[in-house]
Design a protein around this motif. Structure first.
Motif, PDB file in Angstrom:
ATOM      1  N   ASN A 120      -6.995   6.584  -4.538  1.00  0.00           N
ATOM      2  CA  ASN A 120      -7.982   7.272  -3.705  1.00  0.00           C
ATOM      3  C   ASN A 120      -7.273   8.335  -2.864  1.00  0.00           C
ATOM      4  OD1 ASN A 120     -10.453   7.844  -2.602  1.00  0.00           O
ATOM      5  ND2 ASN A 120     -10.284   6.288  -0.993  1.00  0.00           N
ATOM      6  N   VAL A 121      -7.690   9.590  -3.028  1.00  0.00           N
ATOM      7  CA  VAL A 121      -7.077  10.704  -2.302  1.00  0.00           C
ATOM      8  C   VAL A 121      -8.146  11.416  -1.482  1.00  0.00           C
ATOM      9  CG1 VAL A 121      -5.950  12.955  -2.548  1.00  0.00           C
ATOM     10  CG2 VAL A 121      -5.205  11.031  -3.954  1.00  0.00           C
ATOM     11  N   VAL A 122      -7.779  11.751  -0.244  1.00  0.00           N
ATOM     12  CA  VAL A 122      -8.701  12.453   0.655  1.00  0.00           C
ATOM     13  C   VAL A 122      -8.082  13.782   1.056  1.00  0.00           C
ATOM     14  CG1 VAL A 122      -9.912  12.355   2.872  1.00  0.00           C
ATOM     15  CG2 VAL A 122      -9.608  10.257   1.517  1.00  0.00           C
ATOM     16  N   THR A 123      -8.876  14.816   0.997  1.00  0.00           N
ATOM     17  CA  THR A 123      -8.403  16.162   1.347  1.00  0.00           C
ATOM     18  C   THR A 123      -7.789  16.176   2.748  1.00  0.00           C
ATOM     19  OG1 THR A 123     -10.192  17.107   0.028  1.00  0.00           O
ATOM     20  CG2 THR A 123      -9.092  18.582   1.575  1.00  0.00           C
ATOM     21  N   VAL A 125      -5.064  14.664   3.764  1.00  0.00           N
ATOM     22  CA  VAL A 125      -4.184  13.518   4.054  1.00  0.00           C
ATOM     23  C   VAL A 125      -2.806  13.793   3.456  1.00  0.00           C
ATOM     24  CG1 VAL A 125      -3.777  11.063   3.639  1.00  0.00           C
ATOM     25  CG2 VAL A 125      -6.087  11.896   4.163  1.00  0.00           C
ATOM     26  N   ASN A 126      -1.770  13.438   4.230  1.00  0.00           N
ATOM     27  CA  ASN A 126      -0.390  13.654   3.779  1.00  0.00           C
ATOM     28  C   ASN A 126       0.153  12.414   3.057  1.00  0.00           C
ATOM     29  OD1 ASN A 126      -0.145  16.275   4.833  1.00  0.00           O
ATOM     30  ND2 ASN A 126       0.380  15.476   6.870  1.00  0.00           N
ATOM     31  N   THR A 231       5.954  -5.810  -8.287  1.00  0.00           N
ATOM     32  CA  THR A 231       4.669  -6.179  -8.898  1.00  0.00           C
ATOM     33  C   THR A 231       3.483  -5.596  -8.132  1.00  0.00           C
ATOM     34  OG1 THR A 231       4.663  -8.239  -7.637  1.00  0.00           O
ATOM     35  CG2 THR A 231       5.587  -8.316  -9.851  1.00  0.00           C
ATOM     36  N   GLU A 232       3.732  -5.129  -6.896  1.00  0.00           N
ATOM     37  CA  GLU A 232       2.667  -4.504  -6.100  1.00  0.00           C
ATOM     38  C   GLU A 232       3.190  -3.235  -5.436  1.00  0.00           C
ATOM     39  OE1 GLU A 232       0.974  -7.098  -3.221  1.00  0.00           O
ATOM     40  OE2 GLU A 232      -0.346  -8.096  -4.667  1.00  0.00           O
ATOM     41  N   THR A 233       2.306  -2.257  -5.292  1.00  0.00           N
ATOM     42  CA  THR A 233       2.627  -1.006  -4.607  1.00  0.00           C
ATOM     43  C   THR A 233       1.591  -0.742  -3.523  1.00  0.00           C
ATOM     44  OG1 THR A 233       3.686  -0.026  -6.543  1.00  0.00           O
ATOM     45  CG2 THR A 233       2.865   1.491  -4.863  1.00  0.00           C
ATOM     46  N   THR A 234       2.074  -0.551  -2.308  1.00  0.00           N
ATOM     47  CA  THR A 234       1.172  -0.253  -1.183  1.00  0.00           C
ATOM     48  C   THR A 234       1.510   1.118  -0.629  1.00  0.00           C
ATOM     49  OG1 THR A 234       0.947  -2.588  -0.591  1.00  0.00           O
ATOM     50  CG2 THR A 234       0.389  -0.977   1.108  1.00  0.00           C
ATOM     51  N   VAL A 235       0.496   1.961  -0.457  1.00  0.00           N
ATOM     52  CA  VAL A 235       0.700   3.299   0.102  1.00  0.00           C
ATOM     53  C   VAL A 235      -0.137   3.446   1.371  1.00  0.00           C
ATOM     54  CG1 VAL A 235       1.264   4.382  -2.089  1.00  0.00           C
ATOM     55  CG2 VAL A 235      -1.128   4.237  -1.377  1.00  0.00           C
ATOM     56  N   LEU A 236       0.383   4.314   2.259  1.00  0.00           N
ATOM     57  CA  LEU A 236      -0.264   4.568   3.550  1.00  0.00           C
ATOM     58  C   LEU A 236      -0.637   3.273   4.271  1.00  0.00           C
ATOM     59  CD1 LEU A 236      -2.616   7.515   2.491  1.00  0.00           C
ATOM     60  CD2 LEU A 236      -0.340   7.648   3.541  1.00  0.00           C
ATOM     61  N   PRO A 237       0.350   2.384   4.450  1.00  0.00           N
ATOM     62  CA  PRO A 237       0.048   1.108   5.119  1.00  0.00           C
ATOM     63  C   PRO A 237      -0.402   1.321   6.564  1.00  0.00           C
ATOM     64  CG  PRO A 237       2.415   1.428   4.935  1.00  0.00           C
ATOM     65  CD  PRO A 237       1.780   2.535   4.145  1.00  0.00           C
ATOM     66  N   ASP A 238      -1.210   0.396   7.039  1.00  0.00           N
ATOM     67  CA  ASP A 238      -1.697   0.406   8.429  1.00  0.00           C
ATOM     68  C   ASP A 238      -2.457   1.697   8.767  1.00  0.00           C
ATOM     69  OD1 ASP A 238      -0.391  -2.067   8.827  1.00  0.00           O
ATOM     70  OD2 ASP A 238       1.479  -1.003   9.263  1.00  0.00           O
ATOM     71  N   SER A 239      -3.170   2.215   7.775  1.00  0.00           N
ATOM     72  CA  SER A 239      -4.002   3.401   8.025  1.00  0.00           C
ATOM     73  C   SER A 239      -5.361   3.194   7.364  1.00  0.00           C
ATOM     74  CB  SER A 239      -3.331   4.660   7.457  1.00  0.00           C
ATOM     75  OG  SER A 239      -3.419   4.670   6.049  1.00  0.00           O
ATOM     76  N   GLU A 242      -4.998   3.020   3.473  1.00  0.00           N
ATOM     77  CA  GLU A 242      -4.094   2.064   2.836  1.00  0.00           C
ATOM     78  C   GLU A 242      -4.696   1.560   1.518  1.00  0.00           C
ATOM     79  OE1 GLU A 242      -2.456  -2.470   3.567  1.00  0.00           O
ATOM     80  OE2 GLU A 242      -2.696  -1.149   5.310  1.00  0.00           O
ATOM     81  N   GLU A 243      -3.843   1.500   0.481  1.00  0.00           N
ATOM     82  CA  GLU A 243      -4.244   0.972  -0.819  1.00  0.00           C
ATOM     83  C   GLU A 243      -3.102   0.149  -1.402  1.00  0.00           C
ATOM     84  OE1 GLU A 243      -7.108   3.516  -3.476  1.00  0.00           O
ATOM     85  OE2 GLU A 243      -5.554   4.847  -2.659  1.00  0.00           O
ATOM     86  N   THR A 244      -3.455  -0.914  -2.099  1.00  0.00           N
ATOM     87  CA  THR A 244      -2.465  -1.748  -2.784  1.00  0.00           C
ATOM     88  C   THR A 244      -2.844  -1.864  -4.250  1.00  0.00           C
ATOM     89  OG1 THR A 244      -1.956  -3.017  -0.783  1.00  0.00           O
ATOM     90  CG2 THR A 244      -1.382  -4.022  -2.902  1.00  0.00           C
TER      91      THR A 244
END
Length: 488
Positions: A120-123, A125-126, A231-239, A242-244
């Protein structure tokens, strides 16, 4: 009797003809029956990959190959080249893993497409470069891959040009790229368009070319293993964003089909077609495997088949030091090896070598995945003394040294032979006993004095004859021992 002889000759000729018609055996294995016969859960023939290869990650030696030059659409495996070009830019400090990429409206639109894998990408967002690289592997996000490509080159056509140029540089002679993700550009609904390339075209490559690309990727950028083993990838944690994502590589630790030592790379499934690139390390040997067009619908068959294949190869081969740097005796020649020499060889076999002008190569070595890879050889310097050079230039002496194996039996036989020669030489310097000359009519007084003299002297032993006998016996025994030992 003559008829029976003719029959035997016919049978012999038929067998020889049959042997001549047999295909030449390749160094690398290529028979699926040897792999599938002992599997607990059988894999049907239709589930086998169309093309497959396994190579050593250190030297590029091929341990297994099947249809390696057959062209296929690599689909999501295309992203391996995008990652490679990205890592090159990080390596030359064009940007870093911490560099941020701001998502565009086109990125957000691509992320919303339901026909492909994305995050999921939002215009506005860095995203950090490292997060995008992780997303390229899990969940093979197409939008993340395009965001990476844009960082390497803002012009999408120029980036495809870079992909094809790099493929050529690496020796991927059967590869042609038309897009950066593995999905034709026309699928992106106008958000990813190319001018100089066919927007509806699929990329083309082979199992051998993908193995070669992965070989260079792991050799030059081994840190990618840190991402592919998770086995898991988390991006933009605590925001809010955030996605896993969970890996679809079911052979990783704690997954459905774990394989000891497996730490990446990528599994792709599209309907009933599976593509798989993986790497496994055990006991110092790292292997890379590539499966193209492994058929479902049971995706577990691909993991089980790959696991069984790699287990078999680890049982049969080993990566080890086959020559130590320093003074060595190679093919009866004394050489100074410049550095330690490693390679993959069959277990419980003694490697043999070939010497060229200044290189030592492994005789009957496994083939290399590409002739662009450095050949499996090590440099050496001539370390022979003048005496050794003179001996080796003497054909008779060289033949004797090559023919007679120096063992304890050989040493004992040579000892007997030399001892015999010494005794024979000694016997030459020992005089024989003088014979007493007989007179026709000896005087009685002379006879009496001679008898008295013989009584006063002790009988002497025949020394010369004894030494001669001992020398001859030792010499003959030594020669016989050498002949018997050589013939056996």
């Amino acid at each position: 009797m003559k008829t029976k002889l003719n029959n035997w000759m016919v049978i012999l000729l038929l067998n020889l003809s049959f042997l001549l018609l047999l295909p030449q055996t390749s160094f690398a294995q290529d028979n699926w029956e040897d792999i599938t016969n002992n599997m607990q859960e059988p894999v049907s023939e239709v589930q086998l990959p169309d093309a497959s290869i396994v190579i050593d990650a250190h030297n590029g030696q091929v341990l297994w190959e099947k249809n390696t030059e057959k062209a296929h659409d690599p689909a999501a495996l295309t992203m391996l080249m995008t990652v490679y070009l990205t890592m090159e830019k990080i390596q030359d400090n064009t940007f870093s893993l911490d560099t941020t990429v701001t998502a565009t409206a086109e990125d957000e639109a691509i992320a919303q497409l339901q026909t492909m894998s994305n995050n999921n990408v939002v215009t506005g967002v860095n995203y950090q470069m490292e997060d995008l690289l992780k997303l390229a592997f899990t969940p093979t996000s197409n939008v993340a891959i395009l965001m990476l490509s844009r960082m390497v080159d803002k012009d999408p056509d120029q980036f495809i040009e870079h992909m094809n140029t790099k493929a050529s540089e690496l020796g991927m002679t059967n590869t042609k790229y038309f897009n950066a993700t593995g999905i034709p550009a026309s699928t992106f609904e106008g958000n990813y368009l190319l001018t100089n390339y066919d927007n509806a075209a699929y990329n083309q490559t082979t199992a051998a070319d993908l193995a070669l690309l992965t070989y260079h990727l792991l050799k030059n950028f081994p840190e990618i293993i840190d991402w592919t083993k998770e086995t898991e990838t988390t991006v933009l944690p605590d925001s809010l964003y955030e996605e896993t994502f969970t890996t679809n590589n079911q052979a990783l630790t704690s997954q459905a089909y774990p394989l000891d030592g497996l730490d990446g790379l990528l599994f792709f499934e599209n309907g009933q077609i599976n593509h798989y690139v993986t790497t496994v390390k055990r006991n110092g040997m790292r292997l890379i495997s590539v499966f193209l067009n492994a058929n479902g619908p049971d995706e577990g068959s691909t993991f089980r088949l790959n696991n069984t294949l790699l287990n078999k190869l680890f049982e049969k081969y080993e990566y080890k030091e086959i020559l130590t740097a320093g003074k060595q005796k190679i093919n009866n020649q004394t050489v100074n090896v410049t550095h330690d020499f490693y390679g993959v060889v069959l277990k419980e076999t003694e490697p043999t070598f070939e010497l060229s002008e200044d290189k030592i190569s492994l005789k009957n070595s496994l083939p290399l995945v590409s002739n662009t890879i450095d050949p499996l050889e090590v440099e050496y310097e001539d370390a022979r003394s003048n005496v050794e050079k003179n001996i080796e230039e003497n054909r008779l002496v060289t033949w004797l040294l090559e023919t007679i194996e120096i063992t304890k039996t050989t040493i004992l036989a040579i000892g007997f032979t030399l001892l015999g020669i010494i005794f024979l030489l000694m016997s030459l310097f020992i005089p024989r006993r003088k014979k007493v000359e007989k007179t026709s009519r000896p005087l009685e007084s002379e006879i009496t004095s001679r008898r008295e003299k013989q009584k006063s002297q002790k009988q002497t032993w025949p020394i010369k004859e004894t030494i001669l006998f001992i020398g001859s016996s030792c010499f003959i025994v030594g020669i016989i021992m050498l002949l018997i030992h050589h013939l056996l």
